[in-house]
Write a protein that holds these residues in place. Structure first.
Motif, PDB file in Angstrom:
ATOM      1  N   LEU A 113       6.200  -0.461  -1.324  1.00 11.02           N
ATOM      2  CA  LEU A 113       6.551  -1.823  -1.737  1.00 11.02           C
ATOM      3  C   LEU A 113       5.600  -2.749  -0.992  1.00 11.02           C
ATOM      4  CD1 LEU A 113      10.431  -1.437  -1.551  1.00 11.02           C
ATOM      5  CD2 LEU A 113       9.130  -1.927  -3.633  1.00 11.02           C
ATOM      6  N   ASN A 114       4.686  -3.338  -1.706  1.00 10.16           N
ATOM      7  CA  ASN A 114       3.599  -4.089  -1.064  1.00 10.16           C
ATOM      8  C   ASN A 114       3.868  -5.591  -1.078  1.00 10.16           C
ATOM      9  OD1 ASN A 114       1.125  -4.430   0.219  1.00 10.16           O
ATOM     10  ND2 ASN A 114       0.006  -4.644  -1.727  1.00 10.16           N
ATOM     11  N   LYS A 115       3.159  -6.268  -0.228  1.00 10.29           N
ATOM     12  CA  LYS A 115       3.190  -7.744  -0.098  1.00 10.29           C
ATOM     13  C   LYS A 115       4.494  -8.256   0.512  1.00 10.29           C
ATOM     14  CE  LYS A 115       0.039  -8.161  -4.063  1.00 10.29           C
ATOM     15  NZ  LYS A 115      -0.425  -8.947  -5.199  1.00 10.29           N
ATOM     16  N   ILE A 116       5.061  -7.489   1.469  1.00 14.68           N
ATOM     17  CA  ILE A 116       6.307  -7.963   2.079  1.00 14.68           C
ATOM     18  C   ILE A 116       6.064  -9.137   3.014  1.00 14.68           C
ATOM     19  CG2 ILE A 116       7.607  -5.789   1.885  1.00 14.68           C
ATOM     20  CD1 ILE A 116       6.858  -5.403   4.911  1.00 14.68           C
ATOM     21  N   GLY A 175      -2.223  -4.517  -5.424  1.00 11.03           N
ATOM     22  CA  GLY A 175      -2.766  -4.384  -4.073  1.00 11.03           C
ATOM     23  C   GLY A 175      -3.240  -2.977  -3.738  1.00 11.03           C
ATOM     24  N   LYS A 176      -3.601  -2.216  -4.758  1.00  9.48           N
ATOM     25  CA  LYS A 176      -4.049  -0.830  -4.532  1.00  9.48           C
ATOM     26  C   LYS A 176      -5.360  -0.799  -3.732  1.00  9.48           C
ATOM     27  CE  LYS A 176      -4.134  -0.222  -9.014  1.00  9.48           C
ATOM     28  NZ  LYS A 176      -3.690  -1.577  -9.376  1.00  9.48           N
ATOM     29  N   SER A 177      -6.314  -1.593  -4.187  1.00  7.31           N
ATOM     30  CA  SER A 177      -7.598  -1.607  -3.483  1.00  7.31           C
ATOM     31  C   SER A 177      -7.435  -2.175  -2.082  1.00  7.31           C
ATOM     32  CB  SER A 177      -8.632  -2.416  -4.267  1.00  7.31           C
ATOM     33  OG  SER A 177      -8.759  -1.899  -5.575  1.00  7.31           O
ATOM     34  N   SER A 178      -6.569  -3.159  -1.954  1.00  2.27           N
ATOM     35  CA  SER A 178      -6.321  -3.744  -0.625  1.00  2.27           C
ATOM     36  C   SER A 178      -5.786  -2.678   0.317  1.00  2.27           C
ATOM     37  CB  SER A 178      -5.298  -4.881  -0.728  1.00  2.27           C
ATOM     38  OG  SER A 178      -5.749  -5.867  -1.614  1.00  2.27           O
ATOM     39  N   LYS A 213     -13.763  -3.755  -3.877  1.00  2.00           N
ATOM     40  CA  LYS A 213     -13.640  -5.159  -4.269  1.00  2.00           C
ATOM     41  C   LYS A 213     -12.162  -5.511  -4.447  1.00  2.00           C
ATOM     42  CE  LYS A 213     -15.293  -8.320  -7.780  1.00  2.00           C
ATOM     43  NZ  LYS A 213     -15.984  -8.411  -9.071  1.00  2.00           N
ATOM     44  N   ILE A 214     -11.791  -6.659  -3.884  1.00  3.63           N
ATOM     45  CA  ILE A 214     -10.393  -7.107  -3.960  1.00  3.63           C
ATOM     46  C   ILE A 214     -10.394  -8.534  -4.482  1.00  3.63           C
ATOM     47  CG2 ILE A 214      -8.376  -7.737  -2.566  1.00  3.63           C
ATOM     48  CD1 ILE A 214      -9.396  -5.503  -0.586  1.00  3.63           C
ATOM     49  N   ALA A 215      -9.562  -8.818  -5.473  1.00  6.09           N
ATOM     50  CA  ALA A 215      -9.497 -10.199  -5.961  1.00  6.09           C
ATOM     51  C   ALA A 215      -8.158 -10.425  -6.640  1.00  6.09           C
ATOM     52  CB  ALA A 215     -10.640 -10.464  -6.939  1.00  6.09           C
ATOM     53  N   PRO A 247      -7.962   2.050 -11.886  1.00  2.00           N
ATOM     54  CA  PRO A 247      -7.765   0.711 -12.425  1.00  2.00           C
ATOM     55  C   PRO A 247      -6.302   0.519 -12.814  1.00  2.00           C
ATOM     56  CG  PRO A 247      -9.776   1.633 -13.289  1.00  2.00           C
ATOM     57  CD  PRO A 247      -9.095   2.733 -12.526  1.00  2.00           C
ATOM     58  N   GLY A 248      -5.854  -0.710 -12.696  1.00  2.00           N
ATOM     59  CA  GLY A 248      -4.447  -1.009 -12.938  1.00  2.00           C
ATOM     60  C   GLY A 248      -3.965  -0.579 -14.308  1.00  2.00           C
ATOM     61  N   LEU A 249      -2.690  -0.184 -14.348  1.00  3.27           N
ATOM     62  CA  LEU A 249      -2.081   0.245 -15.618  1.00  3.27           C
ATOM     63  C   LEU A 249      -1.149  -0.859 -16.101  1.00  3.27           C
ATOM     64  CD1 LEU A 249      -1.164   3.867 -14.491  1.00  3.27           C
ATOM     65  CD2 LEU A 249      -3.059   3.207 -15.974  1.00  3.27           C
TER      66      LEU A 249
END
Ligand SMILES: Nc1nc2c(ncn2[C@@H]2O[C@H](COP(=O)(O)OP(=O)(O)OP(=O)(O)O)[C@@H](O)[C@H]2O)c(=O)[nH]1
Ligand SMILES: [Mg+2]
Length: 486
Positions: free
Chosen positions: A281-284, A171-174, A185-187, A214-216
């Motif tokens: 901590l994302n997406k709670i 969720g970095k871009s979000s 861009k988010i997907a 970009p994601g690691l």
């Protein structure tokens, strides 16, 4: 495979200088009005300029060859040739310019920062500018110099204050999209982000930039996924944010393990150890998300992390995170000296601009030096007078004496310039070599009648073949010319 647009190889070529013109003024009933050939125009340079509106190097990826135009030759009637048109290439803030071996030529930071990547060739002097009291009607002009041409490598190191790192789809871009006005861009598939996104965040009175990479994934240091290549974008940041996914269903993953994995990859990359880190901590918002966050929080805090529970989708906890980041950024800024916004990057000039070196290799004498090499490039070798002028210039610089000193003999091979582009001579050790049989250089015997008799007598007395005298004279009379030519 994806094409990386934040690293491009570019061939830049500046324009050549226009040749000087050798011309003699003509007018009805005045057949010899004097030299009136104008100078050649300077070739256009290729310049890189930072433009904060530009965000990628994409443009150069598609057309990696750029050339500025040549200067126009001079013309009769003292007309100077037009200058070549310079080429200005806009690049993003944070572009690092290197040669092909990876030596950094310039680090372009700040809107308006300028770097001359290829210098236009100088125009050659026309015979009008080469004329002097003694060389009244030079029958030659200097050639324009070739413009610089070279391969450069440009790499983008984004200039962000805050960098978001984490697994793909964490969720970095979000987060960037809700913290700033940027719309990356988010997907829900991994590696949505292929090049870093940049956003501007305003928190209270602090404005700062935030970037993701970009994601690691595990093994990124061995090139897995998109690898660690993009971490150069976070090298300049003040603070790192670990974005941890509290809603992942992938086996073997949980926020703590993710954090350890990412830290291990960062350690492999190196150089980021001293950067402060926060955890988001994302997406709670998802059903189990809050529970997972609660479970993880204590262990993270034990390890010394400041923890923020957020949801990019439900816009939760964003204000706290963004103000905490603002605080760290403004502290870091206060600790740093103010940087000037617009900088001109000047390439270091060679240490010994005036001198030359002579090196003997297998009986040949190799001469290197900025001036002698330039003079050779300016010489039209089809013109004896021009060759003689070159010989004079070289002698005046002391090359002749130095050749004697190091033991060169008549007929020895003398090489001027770099290996691939050298001019080879057989050495004729006289001060006035070359055009001697044409009469003395720069004199047009047709002028003879126009000169007062006393002048000519003095000349005779002086002894025409006194090379020594000629050398001294030349030195005295041509210092003004020399200035023109520098
Ligand atoms: N429920 C929920 N979903 C989210 C949240 N943040 C992001 N997502 C979703 O997670 C998915 C990935 O989001 P991105 O922002 O593209 O993730 P990323 O970290 O940039 O991923 P990569 O660019 O692939 O590295 C998308 O489907 C988002 O809608 C959140 O707070 N809650
Ligand atoms: Mg992304």
């Amino acid at each position: 495979m994806t094409t990386f647009v934040d690293r491009v190889e570019l061939h830049v070529a500046a324009g050549n200088g226009g040749h000087g013109c050798a011309s003699v003024h003509r007018e009805k009933f005045k057949p010899l009005g004097g030299p009136d050939g104008g100078n050649g125009g300077e070739g256009g340079s290729v310049t890189l300029v930072v433009d904060s509106q530009v965000t990628t190097l994409l443009e150069y990826h598609h057309s990696p060859k750029r050339k500025a135009t040549n200067g126009k030759p001079g013309a009769g009637g003292h007309r100077t040739g037009a200058e070549g048109q310079g080429l200005v290439l806009t690049v993003p803030d944070g572009t690092v310019v290197m040669d092909r071996k990876g030596n950094v030529l310039a680090d372009l930071v700040g809107h308006g920062t300028t770097f001359v990547a290829a210098q236009g060739g100088r125009g050659g002097l026309g015979n009008s500018a080469l004329a002097s009291a003694r060389r009244k009607a030079p029958g030659f002009a200097l050639l324009g110099e070739p413009g610089e041409a070279r391969d450069i490598v440009m790499e983008l190191k984004s200039v962000a204050d805050v960098a978001l790192v984490g697994y793909p789809s964490a969720g970095k871009s979000s987060l960037i999209s809700v913290l700033s006005a940027a719309k990356p861009k988010i997907a829900d598939y991994p590696f949505t982000t292929l090049v870093p996104n940049l956003g501007v965040v305003t928190a209270g009175s602090t404005v700062y930039t935030i970037a993701d990479v970009p994601g690691l994934i595990p093994g990124a240091s061995q090139g897995k996924g998109l690898g660690l290549e993009f971490l150069r974008h976070v090298e300049r940041c003040e603070v790192l944010v670990h974005v941890l996914d509290c809603a992942t269903l992938e086996p073997g993953r949980d926020p703590l393990t993710d954090l350890e994995t990412i830290e291990a990859e960062l350690a492999q990359y190196g150089g980021l150890e001293d950067r402060p880190r926060l955890v988001a901590l994302n997406k709670i918002d998802v059903p189990d998300g809050q529970d997972i966050a609660d479970l993880t929080r204590a262990s993270l805090e034990e390890r010394g992390y400041r923890v923020f529970e957020v949801s990019a989708i439900a816009h939760k906890g964003l204000r706290e995170l963004s103000f905490a980041l603002a605080e760290i950024v403004s502290e870091a800024r206060a600790a740093k000296p103010v940087q000037e916004n617009t900088r001109i990057v000047i390439r270091p000039t060679a240490v010994d601009d005036a001198g030359f070196t002579i090196e003997e290799v297998d009986g040949a004498y190799h001469i290197r030096g900025i001036k002698p090499e330039r003079w050779v490039r300016q010489t039209d070798f089809a013109n004896d007078e021009a060759v003689g002028y070159l010989a004079d210039r070289l002698a005046r610089l002391g090359i002749e004496q130095e050749l004697w000193k190091v033991g060169a003999k008549e007929g020895d091979t003398v090489v001027i310039g770099p290996e691939e582009n050298a001019v080879v001579f057989d050495w004729e050790p006289t001060m006035a070599s070359g055009a001697e049989m044409l009469g003395r250089r720069g004199e047009d015997h047709r002028f003879e009648t126009q000169r007062p008799a006393v002048d000519r007598r003095r000349e005779k007395q002086r002894g025409r073949d006194s090379a020594e005298q000629e050398y001294l004279d030349f030195e005295a009379l041509s210092s003004d010319r020399e200035q023109l030519e520098q």
